[in-house]
Design an enzyme around this catalytic site. Structure first.
Site, PDB file in Angstrom:
ATOM      1  CB  SER A  32      28.654  -0.312  -4.588  1.00 11.05           C
ATOM      2  OG  SER A  32      28.967   1.044  -4.531  1.00 11.05           O
ATOM      3  NE  ARG A  66      24.757  -1.548  -7.647  1.00 11.00           N
ATOM      4  CZ  ARG A  66      25.145  -0.360  -7.187  1.00 11.00           C
ATOM      5  NH1 ARG A  66      25.598  -0.255  -5.935  1.00 11.00           N
ATOM      6  NH2 ARG A  66      25.073   0.717  -7.951  1.00 11.00           N
ATOM      7  NE  ARG A 101      24.284  12.822  -1.487  1.00 12.80           N
ATOM      8  CZ  ARG A 101      24.874  11.642  -1.522  1.00 12.80           C
ATOM      9  NH1 ARG A 101      24.853  10.858  -0.457  1.00 12.80           N
ATOM     10  NH2 ARG A 101      25.504  11.242  -2.603  1.00 12.80           N
ATOM     11  CD  GLN A 126      24.249   6.978  -5.512  1.00 14.18           C
ATOM     12  OE1 GLN A 126      23.530   7.969  -5.489  1.00 14.18           O
ATOM     13  NE2 GLN A 126      25.033   6.648  -4.519  1.00 14.18           N
ATOM     14  CG  ASP A 174      32.363   7.137  -3.616  1.00 12.37           C
ATOM     15  OD1 ASP A 174      31.773   8.199  -3.888  1.00 12.37           O
ATOM     16  OD2 ASP A 174      31.816   6.023  -3.620  1.00 12.37           O
TER      17      ASP A 174
END
Ligand code: S3P
Length: 761
Positions: free
Chosen positions: A334, A338, A434, A482, A633
């Site tokens: 993550s 970013r 998705r 997200q 996760d």
């Protein structure tokens, strides 16, 4: 019984392509009889002696009688004469007017024009222009190679005059010799080939010839090593053939040369100006494009070979299932994503260390390169981003390919909705299933013009730029970092203030990174989640980022140590301890795991610590729902822990797991059932009957064959299960492990596991 596709095939021209095709036709028994026409008598004699052809002549009329396929494999310029001979043969009744005629020329418009002239614009219905994109610098009959076309593309042009049966026969012929067949219109073919084939050949011939004339030519050739040799390999090709092609495709080649000359001039200027950022940007983009365009075209992960699949075969640890060691898992996914996004949008140079060189983060990196950002690296986790400022991104020339990465696609939806240009994003099979409306809907409320695909609102996503965005108040229906991040990013360009309320706390890396890059953000704690407020119109300033190890990757080793044999102990060094990510530690502790933290410190804006975890007897629990977003996760591997626990584990409030890289509830339940675990799937979770007895030496799982469903975390979770399996576990589709944890198998083997990685094409 032999079913030949053709009765009699006549190959006109026994050069490299003609002879290779003849040999492939013979080897694959596609024709009863093969004959050839060639001006070189020796080639015909050799081909007859080799048993390749039954008859040969320098005159078409002598051998053509009753052929049902004619392949014109001569240099393009000679095609005119061949068409005259074919027309005469039809007129004289030697062959049927419906006979299939194809060619292998590298240009298509010129060949078709020649045919039109000869046949007075009434092209034979059997004529199917074709172009096999295969060749070699060697030419002539003796260079033939029947495998030349295997896995190479062959382009067919379907003309208005072409009969479907003839088209299908030529299609099948190329398929039968191993080629991948595709259709293209004539003009497009010639344009594309001018750039991809004709221009490079022209440049290679030109460079060698210029250097040969140079005063120092002896030294230049004597010392010319790899680079010169590689670049000019194709200058050893047949001059006649290329002479004909360059003239036959004149207008497209001139256009390509013009564009190329302009590029060269601007490259020259970049060097004169010593514009290092621009030069680095060009080189980086070229290197990445060279490496990755195959994956983008094939919509496959960025693994080395797009056609490669992999499985793991894992042997149980028979003598003792004890594991030990210290493991440094790769950087946080993550934060890596970013760092590229913020670094690109900031003013100044951002240096990142510990960057995760996995496929997902690489997809983000590539997208920003495609939008004009100069990014150096990654080299051993180090990346340097030359930020373009908040309004500096440029339109990508191609759709942005996100591979397997939901984070890239969703966060970029926010950024792209606010740009002045249009964008399209695509992804691999898993990502294309998705849900994307969860970001598209609130973005539309902000004024974005964004379109998802199909009833389910999935990728590809098309975004129309140049829309004035306005701030909104958004109560998120799901606790998704997200979605939150996507809207926070869009709000940077929106007029006014955007306020987001999360129903539960979810990861806050975006908020932290906004602060690190100097962008004001307010976070107010509410009863369950946070309220985050950002006002558009600001700017960001570059800063350095150290990416901590990913707790989601560390989780596999935490569970490994917890379920392994007595005396097992692993230390995971400098793992990110952001409190919005540590749900896995809380859950494992509730299950009775022996976990301790040491060396707790902060790197940049993120807390880190060493995690030590020892083998213990785990207990089944009811997982508290507020921990779900904080361990979102890690559930696949927590299900493995639950299977080894004493008693039942119940997970509720985790519907989100159904829309991850796979439906993680269904897919894990299938795999666990295969390994003989009793579990019940519910709408928003799962109930797992743990088989633990308090003795970690006992197997819990049987062996079996597990499908990973393109999901890296499913593949890694079942790998960990093998620590308590009685037999071998095979996991298919493990190439996706590269998305988040490229050296997973290597590290797992280092602590004592037994994973064999098998790759297949
Ligand atoms: C991520 C957020 C999570 C997580 C994903 C990464 C992020 O997704 O599953 O792997 O970097 O923001 P959701 O926010 O959709 O739950």
């Amino acid at each position: 019984m032999n079913t030949h596709t053709f009765n009699k095939v006549c190959i006109v021209g026994l050069g490299l392509i003609g002879a290779s095709l003849a040999q492939a036709i013979k080897d694959n028994q596609l024709a009863k009889t093969l004959v050839a026409v060639d001006k070189h008598n020796q080639s015909l004699i050799d081909a007859q002696q080799d048993g390749l052809i039954q008859q040969g002549s320098d005159t078409l009329a002598n051998v053509i009688k009753d052929s049902d396929l004619i392949v014109i494999a001569t240099p393009v310029k000679i095609a005119h004469k061949v068409f005259i001979d074919i027309k005469n043969a039809i007129d004289d009744g030697l062959i049927d007017s419906t006979c299939v005629i194809t060619d292998v020329g590298s240009t298509k418009a010129s060949v078709i024009n020649e045919a039109k002239q000869v046949f007075n614009n009434h092209l034979p219905i059997g004529f199917v222009p074709a172009h096999p994109i295969a060749g070699a610098e060697n030419s002539g009959y003796h260079a033939r190679n029947p495998k030349l076309f295997v896995n190479h593309n062959v382009i067919l042009c379907k003309l208005d005059s072409t009969h479907e049966t003839a088209y299908q026969q030529v299609y099948k012929l190329w398929q039968d010799v191993g080629a991948s067949v595709m259709e293209m219109d004539v003009e497009h073919h010639d344009k594309v080939l001018a750039f991809t084939s004709h221009l490079p050949h022209l440049l290679a011939f030109n460079l060698v010839e210029k250097l040969a004339k140079h005063d120092d030519n002896m030294d230049i050739f004597r010392y010319a090593a790899g680079g010169f040799r590689d670049f000019t390999r194709i200058a050893a090709s047949d001059p006649t053939m290329w002479h004909d092609i360059f003239l036959a495709n004149k207008s497209a080649i001139i256009e390509a040369l013009d564009q190329y000359s302009q590029n060269l001039q601007s490259l020259k200027q970049t060097i004169i100006n010593q514009n290092s950022t621009e030069l680095m940007g060009m080189l980086g983009r070229a290197q990445a494009a060279r490496k990755h365009f195959g994956h983008m075209l094939n919509s496959t992960p960025y693994t080395e070979d797009p056609k490669m699949t992999q499985n793991y075969q894992i042997e149980p640890l028979v003598k003792s299932n004890k594991i030990n060691g210290t493991v440094k898992v790769p950087g946080d996914k993550s934060i890596s994503h970013r760092s590229i996004m913020f670094g690109s949008l900031a003013t100044g140079t951002t240096k990142v260390s510990g960057f995760l060189e996995g496929e997902d983060a690489m997809a983000t990196l590539q997208a920003f390169r495609d939008m004009g950002v100069t990014i150096e690296g990654p080299n051993n986790g180090e990346v340097t981003i030359h930020g373009l400022g908040i309004n500096g991104l440029k339109a990508s020339q191609t759709p942005l390919y996100m591979g397997n990465s939901g984070t890239s696609m969703r966060l970029l939806s926010g950024i792209l909705s606010a740009q002045q240009f249009d964008s399209v994003m695509t992804g691999d099979v898993s990502l294309s299933k998705r849900p994307m409306e969860r970001v598209a809907k609130p973005l539309r409320e902000m004024g974005a013009k964004i379109q998802t695909t199909g009833e389910k609102g999935t990728a590809p996503i098309s975004i129309t730029g140049n829309q004035a965005l306005k701030g909104i108040d958004y109560d998120m229906p799901v606790a998704s970092a997200q979605v939150k991040s996507c809207l926070l990013l869009a709000s940077l360009w929106a007029k006014g203030t955007t306020t987001i309320i999360e129903p539960e706390i979810c990861r806050d890396h975006t908020e932290r990174m906004l602060t690190a890059f100097g962008y004001p953000v307010q976070v107010e704690k509410l009863k369950d989640g946070n309220k985050i407020t950002v006002t558009g119109g600001g700017e960001m300033t570059a800063c350095d980022i150290q990416v901590p190890s990913d707790i989601s990757s560390a989780a596999f080793f935490m569970v490994a140590a917890a379920i392994a044999g007595e005396g097992s102990e692993l230390t995971l060094s400098q793992v990110g301890m952001n409190p919005t990510r540590t749900g896995v530690i809380d859950i494992l502790k509730l299950m009775g795991a022996n976990i301790s933290l040491s060396n707790e410190t902060k790197i940049g804006d993120e807390p880190v610590a060493d995690i030590t975890i020892k083998s213990s007897s785990l207990q089944g629990i009811n997982i508290p729902e507020h921990l779900v977003p904080l361990a979102i996760d890690e559930f696949p591997v927590l299900f493995v822990a639950a299977s080894c626990a004493v008693g039942q584990t119940v997970l509720t409030g985790a519907k989100e797991l159904r829309v991850k890289e796979s439906d993680r509830i269904a897919v894990m339940a299938d795999g666990l059932t295969t390994l003989d675990i009793d579990c019940t799937v519910t709408d928003d979770g799962i109930i797992i009957e743990g088989k633990g007895t308090g003795n970690n030496a006992q197997p819990i799982f049987t062996g079996g064959y597990i499908l990973s469903h393109h999901d890296h975390r499913i593949a890694m979770s079942f790998t960990i299960a093998s620590l308590r399996a009685s037999d071998q576990i095979t996991i298919e589709g493990t190439e996706t492990v590269n998305t988040s944890f490229p050296n997973f198998a290597e590290l797992a083997n280092k602590i004592g596991m037994n994973i064999v990685e098998n790759s297949q094409k």
